[in-house]
Design a protein around this motif. Structure first.
Motif, short mmCIF file in Angstrom:
data_model
loop_
_atom_site.label_atom_id
_atom_site.label_comp_id
_atom_site.label_asym_id
_atom_site.label_seq_id
_atom_site.Cartn_x
_atom_site.Cartn_y
_atom_site.Cartn_z
N ASP A 148 0.82 -1.13 0.03
CA ASP A 148 -0.01 -0.12 0.20
C ASP A 148 0.80 1.23 0.11
O ASP A 148 1.76 1.38 1.07
CB ASP A 148 -0.85 -0.08 1.16
CG ASP A 148 -1.84 1.25 1.08
OD1 ASP A 148 -1.84 1.93 0.23
OD2 ASP A 148 -2.77 1.20 2.18
N GLN A 201 0.57 3.64 2.73
CA GLN A 201 1.18 3.26 4.05
C GLN A 201 2.43 2.73 3.76
O GLN A 201 2.70 1.60 4.36
CB GLN A 201 0.10 2.53 4.70
CG GLN A 201 -1.09 3.24 5.09
CD GLN A 201 -2.24 2.25 6.03
OE1 GLN A 201 -2.03 0.98 5.66
NE2 GLN A 201 -2.89 2.78 6.63
N ASP A 249 5.09 2.23 5.66
CA ASP A 249 5.70 1.85 6.92
C ASP A 249 5.21 0.48 7.04
O ASP A 249 5.85 -0.47 7.75
CB ASP A 249 5.35 2.57 8.07
CG ASP A 249 5.99 3.95 7.96
OD1 ASP A 249 6.89 4.08 7.17
OD2 ASP A 249 5.93 4.80 8.57
N LEU A 250 4.21 0.15 6.74
CA LEU A 250 3.63 -1.40 6.52
C LEU A 250 4.21 -2.32 5.67
O LEU A 250 4.39 -1.83 4.56
CB LEU A 250 2.02 -1.41 6.20
CG LEU A 250 1.22 -0.66 7.36
CD1 LEU A 250 -0.28 -0.63 6.99
CD2 LEU A 250 1.16 -1.26 8.72
#
Length: 117
Positions: free
Chosen positions: A104, A107, A109-110
């Motif tokens: 994603d 996001q 950091d995920l």
């Protein structure tokens, strides 16, 4: 000097397997042409092929199936081999689909997660 394309290599390997001969010209039990072994569905040969090789072999089978001079037995054998090559392509695609990860960008950091359709 021009480097041969991977497609050319896959095509050559697929043609050899369709002809029923190995690279040295020895009989491998292929089912092309008249008098083909009706029980050989090509699934054992298809299992060892990459996606590109199976796709090329499938295309060659389909081209041969369009021949007006094929007898029914040869046509049935080619049809079974074409199904085996198509199933091999589907199996490789399914395996690769399971390896595809989703990321994603909203996001970052995920960690990426496995793809689920």
């Amino acid at each position: 000097m021009a480097k041969p394309s991977p497609r050319a290599g896959a095509s050559a390997k697929a043609k050899v397997q369709l002809s029923g001969l190995d690279a040295d010209g020895a009989r491998t039990g292929g089912t092309q042409g008249h008098g083909a072994d009706e029980e050989d569905d090509g699934s054992d040969v298809a299992q060892g092929l990459s996606f590109r090789e199976a796709q090329t072999a499938l295309e060659l089978c389909l081209a041969q199936l369009q021949d007006q001079d094929l007898d029914v037995e040869a046509m049935a054998g080619l049809y079974r081999r074409a199904l085996a090559y198509a199933e091999r392509c589907e199996a490789v695609l399914a395996r690769v689909e399971q390896q595809v990860m989703q990321w994603d960008p909203g996001q970052p950091d995920l960690a990426p997660t496995p793809y689920t359709p």
